[in-house]
Every structure is written in C-alpha cells, then in structure tokens.
Design a protein around this motif. Structure first.
Motif, PDB file in Angstrom:
ATOM      1  N   GLN A 168     -30.054 -16.914 -22.691  1.00  0.00           N
ATOM      2  CA  GLN A 168     -30.173 -15.890 -23.738  1.00  0.00           C
ATOM      3  C   GLN A 168     -28.841 -15.195 -23.978  1.00  0.00           C
ATOM      4  N   GLY A 169     -28.491 -15.044 -25.256  1.00  0.00           N
ATOM      5  CA  GLY A 169     -27.302 -14.283 -25.618  1.00  0.00           C
ATOM      6  C   GLY A 169     -25.988 -15.021 -25.503  1.00  0.00           C
ATOM      7  N   LYS A 170     -26.027 -16.304 -25.158  1.00  0.00           N
ATOM      8  CA  LYS A 170     -24.785 -17.088 -25.028  1.00  0.00           C
ATOM      9  C   LYS A 170     -24.354 -17.621 -26.392  1.00  0.00           C
ATOM     10  N   THR A 171     -23.097 -18.003 -26.482  1.00  0.00           N
ATOM     11  CA  THR A 171     -22.571 -18.539 -27.740  1.00  0.00           C
ATOM     12  C   THR A 171     -23.204 -19.886 -28.067  1.00  0.00           C
ATOM     13  N   THR A 172     -23.282 -20.759 -27.080  1.00  0.00           N
ATOM     14  CA  THR A 172     -23.879 -22.079 -27.258  1.00  0.00           C
ATOM     15  C   THR A 172     -25.365 -22.032 -26.942  1.00  0.00           C
ATOM     16  N   ASN A 173     -26.163 -22.656 -27.784  1.00  0.00           N
ATOM     17  CA  ASN A 173     -27.612 -22.692 -27.583  1.00  0.00           C
ATOM     18  C   ASN A 173     -27.999 -23.768 -26.574  1.00  0.00           C
TER      19      ASN A 173
ATOM     20  N   ALA B   8     -23.082 -18.642 -39.558  1.00  0.00           N
ATOM     21  CA  ALA B   8     -21.892 -19.387 -39.127  1.00  0.00           C
ATOM     22  C   ALA B   8     -22.201 -20.117 -37.833  1.00  0.00           C
ATOM     23  N   ASN B   9     -22.259 -21.433 -37.932  1.00  0.00           N
ATOM     24  CA  ASN B   9     -22.468 -22.290 -36.763  1.00  0.00           C
ATOM     25  C   ASN B   9     -21.413 -23.379 -36.854  1.00  0.00           C
ATOM     26  N   LEU B  10     -20.225 -23.081 -36.308  1.00  0.00           N
ATOM     27  CA  LEU B  10     -19.042 -23.883 -36.585  1.00  0.00           C
ATOM     28  C   LEU B  10     -18.369 -24.387 -35.319  1.00  0.00           C
ATOM     29  N   SER B  11     -17.897 -25.618 -35.392  1.00  0.00           N
ATOM     30  CA  SER B  11     -17.011 -26.158 -34.371  1.00  0.00           C
ATOM     31  C   SER B  11     -15.585 -26.123 -34.908  1.00  0.00           C
TER      32      SER B  11
ATOM     33  N   ILE C  22     -17.760 -20.963 -33.285  1.00  0.00           N
ATOM     34  CA  ILE C  22     -18.307 -19.697 -33.771  1.00  0.00           C
ATOM     35  C   ILE C  22     -19.803 -19.924 -33.934  1.00  0.00           C
ATOM     36  N   ALA C  23     -20.598 -19.174 -33.211  1.00  0.00           N
ATOM     37  CA  ALA C  23     -22.049 -19.356 -33.260  1.00  0.00           C
ATOM     38  C   ALA C  23     -22.728 -18.120 -32.676  1.00  0.00           C
ATOM     39  N   ASN C  24     -23.959 -17.894 -33.099  1.00  0.00           N
ATOM     40  CA  ASN C  24     -24.741 -16.766 -32.595  1.00  0.00           C
ATOM     41  C   ASN C  24     -23.976 -15.448 -32.699  1.00  0.00           C
TER      42      ASN C  24
END
Length: 419
Positions: free
Chosen positions: A115-120, A369-372, A409-411
C-alpha cells in the motif's frame, strides 16, 4: 504531487503524441497539459534527463519476492523500489514465498504491504494448496482479495484432471489459470538443457520434450474445458509452434518468455556459474532464434524478467545443489532493447496488462500519470553497481546491454535514480 517533465520523447503508438518530443505537466497525479514548451511557473518538481523517453508504465508478469518467509532474499518494500527504478509501474508477484500464497489472507497481506508504494503489486494466487498439485486452492476468495491470476510458480500441475477442473471453475469469474510447462517425469533429475553442452560438462539434462509434452497436454485440456490459460516462460522451438497452432484454432491461450531465455544460450554453462542455473534451463541458439521469431510474429504475447532473487548461501554452492533463478528487473529493458527495436521492447513490456486484467493509462491529458522514464540508447556493461535487489544473482553480469530506465511516475509519486 506536481511534476513538470521536460523534453521527453513520447513512445505511445495509440496516443496522438507518439514519437513527439513534448513537455508534460502532471498535477496531483494527473496529466494536465502536454505541449512544446511549458514554463515552470509554480516551481513544480522538475524532471529533465538526458535523451529522456517516456512510455506507458511497464508491467512484469512474473516477479518473485522473498517476503514473507525469505526476507533475506528480498523484501516487498525493496522489491517494489527495485521494480520502480527499473521502469516498472506494476509487477505480478508469484506465490512462492513462505507460506505459499494460497488463501485470501495471504493475498490481503501482500496487498497491504504494498500500500502506498510507487509501483503497484498484483498478487498471483497459488493454483493448488501449498502448490502441491493435489487440491485446488481458494481461487474465488483470492480473486476477491485481489489476486489477478492463479498458478504454481515453476511447479507443473501434475494432475491433468485438476487443471481441467481449474479451467472450468475459473470461467465463473473470468479467472486466468497459469500452468508451468514441465513434465517432471520426463525432466527427471536433469538440471540443465539436454544437449551437447550438458554432455560435455557431465551435467544431467532436461530434454525439450519435458516442456513440449506438458504444453501439448495443457492445450488439449484447454480445448476440452474452455477457460483462459497462460503458459509462462516457454523456452523451446517446438513450444512456439504448439502455441502458434493453438492460437490458430482460436483457443484462449497466451504465453510469455523470460528475457534470459531470449538473450542467453546453454553455452554459458561452461563457466559452471550458478547464476546460469535457471528454470526453464537456457536452451540452444536454435531455440532462442525461434523464440525471437515467435515474439516478432505475435505468438509470444509478452516478455518477463522472471525476477527470482536467491540469497548467496543458496547460489555459492556446487552447481548441482544451487537453487534455480536469476534476478532480472534491473536488466530487463537493456537486454530486450538490444534484441528488438525500441518500440517492440515497449510493446512487450506493456502487453501483459490486458491479459491480466490491468487497466492501461494512455499518455493523454486528463489521464492518470502512469509513466516509465528511460534512455533507450545508452550502452553499458551490466555490473553489480546496477543492481538494487538485495540478492545479486544475475545471469546478466558482464553482458553488454542497450537502454536503461531512469524510473517511473505513478500513484502520484516520482521515483528516479540518482544520476
């Protein structure tokens, strides 16, 4: 979080901005503006990197983490950090910790820790209780807890009737069943590919037949039972042909390949380096060529790092006794991008989302924004300094790679390497 990404070349074939170099303004996690020049009037976090490219966030369909039970190999926190720094905004985590993730409580634990991490983190639940191939696990309960698929990591379903029942039962809730392709009675006590190299080195071999026989069986069962089947990490020429034929019949089957099975052959075994002890084993150049062809023609649906951290005590032993596995998140893009064109690399690192039922966010104003973030042209020799995993068991050490991730850039978060 508010971020201004400067001069980024957008790689997004379905977007209006494909192959264009733009500034991207992100406010509270949402893309609010894409333009030629956006001024940083609000003193937002600035991302300005050499030869910066951005794409839809990458997804890895097979990642093993140590927690719970094997935290000395990798924790969930460090594993997700490693994935993010390697360009992945989402990873499917295998159920091979201790205990095996075969209940809704196990799935809930994994989700809570991430929970709360950048990567799902997307859990894969075990298909059978304790991955022992005797009784079906609590598939529906695990799906309700957040499991995206069901499979026993690197353990084949030895009972064909159990696979049939799983495929039939999972249709009630559109579940995806994974079946590892190895017939253990054919594999026997083999530990590497059964070919000339194994004979020269005096190592017991696993014939390609062990994989192909299991795939043929599973495809017959799928044709009978219906349902959705995914065959992870295929490695032989005949496996590609079998799946090509099944897809032509209209069967709902997908497959993946581990990047090391595309990049390396069993000739590496002459070094007796246990980092090359892998499942499925490294095969021949004929196989890697067939796998690349299968990738380019669409028979192979996506590529995985098959990241599997193993602690030094289990690797720095005699080859026969070493555990199987290599880490792969940090080297995945650089290895794949060396083998196929950059756009194909991005396609293969994002295509798994749809198969596993994960939403894709195109690079468009108004979307999250869900970017690599990556540089596709950087050439370098992969070394220990490139590894952020706790375990260092990489089959890519010393290999020349092309392309490196900056981060993601995510979450509503930014995670980039400190260059």
């Amino acid at each position: 979080m508010n971020i201004l990404v400067k001069s980024a070349k957008i790689i997004a074939p379905k977007s209006n901005y494909h192959q264009q170099t733009k500034d991207i303004l992100i406010e509270n996690g949402v893309i609010s503006k894409i333009g030629d020049t956006i001024t940083n009037n609000e003193d937002y976090e600035l991302v300005e990197l050499e030869n910066l490219h951005v794409s839809q966030g990458w997804f890895d369909s097979s990642v093993s983490l140590g927690e719970p039970g094997f935290e000395e190999r990798e924790t969930i926190e460090n594993g997700l950090q490693t994935a993010g720094l390697s360009g992945f905004t989402g990873i499917a985590v295998n159920p091979n910790a201790n205990p095996i993730a075969d209940t809704n409580a196990d799935i809930s634990f994994l989700k809570a820790k991430a929970q709360g991490k950048t990567t799902n983190l997307y859990p894969i639940g075990a298909l059978t209780v304790r991955s022992e191939s005797v009784d079906l696990a609590e598939l529906y309960d695990m799906k309700n807890a957040g499991a995206i698929a069901f499979g026993d990591y690197q353990k084949p379903v030895s009972n064909p009737n159990l696979l049939k029942i799983a495929l039939q039962y999972s249709q009630n809730f559109n579940g995806l069943v994974l079946s590892y392709p190895q017939e253990n009675k054919i594999a026997g006590k083999g530990i590497v590919n059964e070919e000339a190299t194994a004979t020269k080195l005096g190592l017991k071999g696993i014939p390609a037949l062990a994989e192909e026989l299991q795939i043929a069986r599973d495809l017959f069962i799928l044709e009978y039972a219906g349902g959705k089947l995914h065959i992870p990490t295929i490695s032989t020429e005949k496996s590609v042909a079998l799946i090509r034929e099944a897809k032509a019949k209209g069967l709902d089957v997908s497959c993946s390949v581990a990047i090391h099975n595309l990049f390396l052959t069993d000739e590496k075994l002459v070094e007796f380096d246990t980092n090359y002890k892998l499942l499925p084993p490294l095969r021949t150049e004929k196989d890697t060529n067939a796998l690349l062809q299968g990738l380019n023609e669409g028979t192979i649906d996506f590529v995985t790092s098959d990241h599997n951290p193993i602690d030094v005590e289990q690797k720095k032993v005699e080859f026969d006794h070493a555990m199987y596995g290599s880490i792969g998140l940090e080297s995945a893009f650089g290895a794949l991008n060396k083998l196929v064109p950059m756009e194909k690399s991005i396609e293969m690192l994002t295509a798994g989302k749809s198969r596993f039922g994960i939403a894709s966010e195109e690079i468009e104003v108004g979307n999250s924004a869900n970017l690599s973030l990556f540089n596709p042209d950087l050439k370098y020799a992969f070394s220990v300094k490139n590894i952020t995993s706790t375990s260092k068991n990489s089959a890519f050490l010393g290999e020349e790679l092309k392309g490196k991730a900056y981060g993601v850039i995510a979450n509503n978060q930014l995670l980039i390497k400190d260059y």
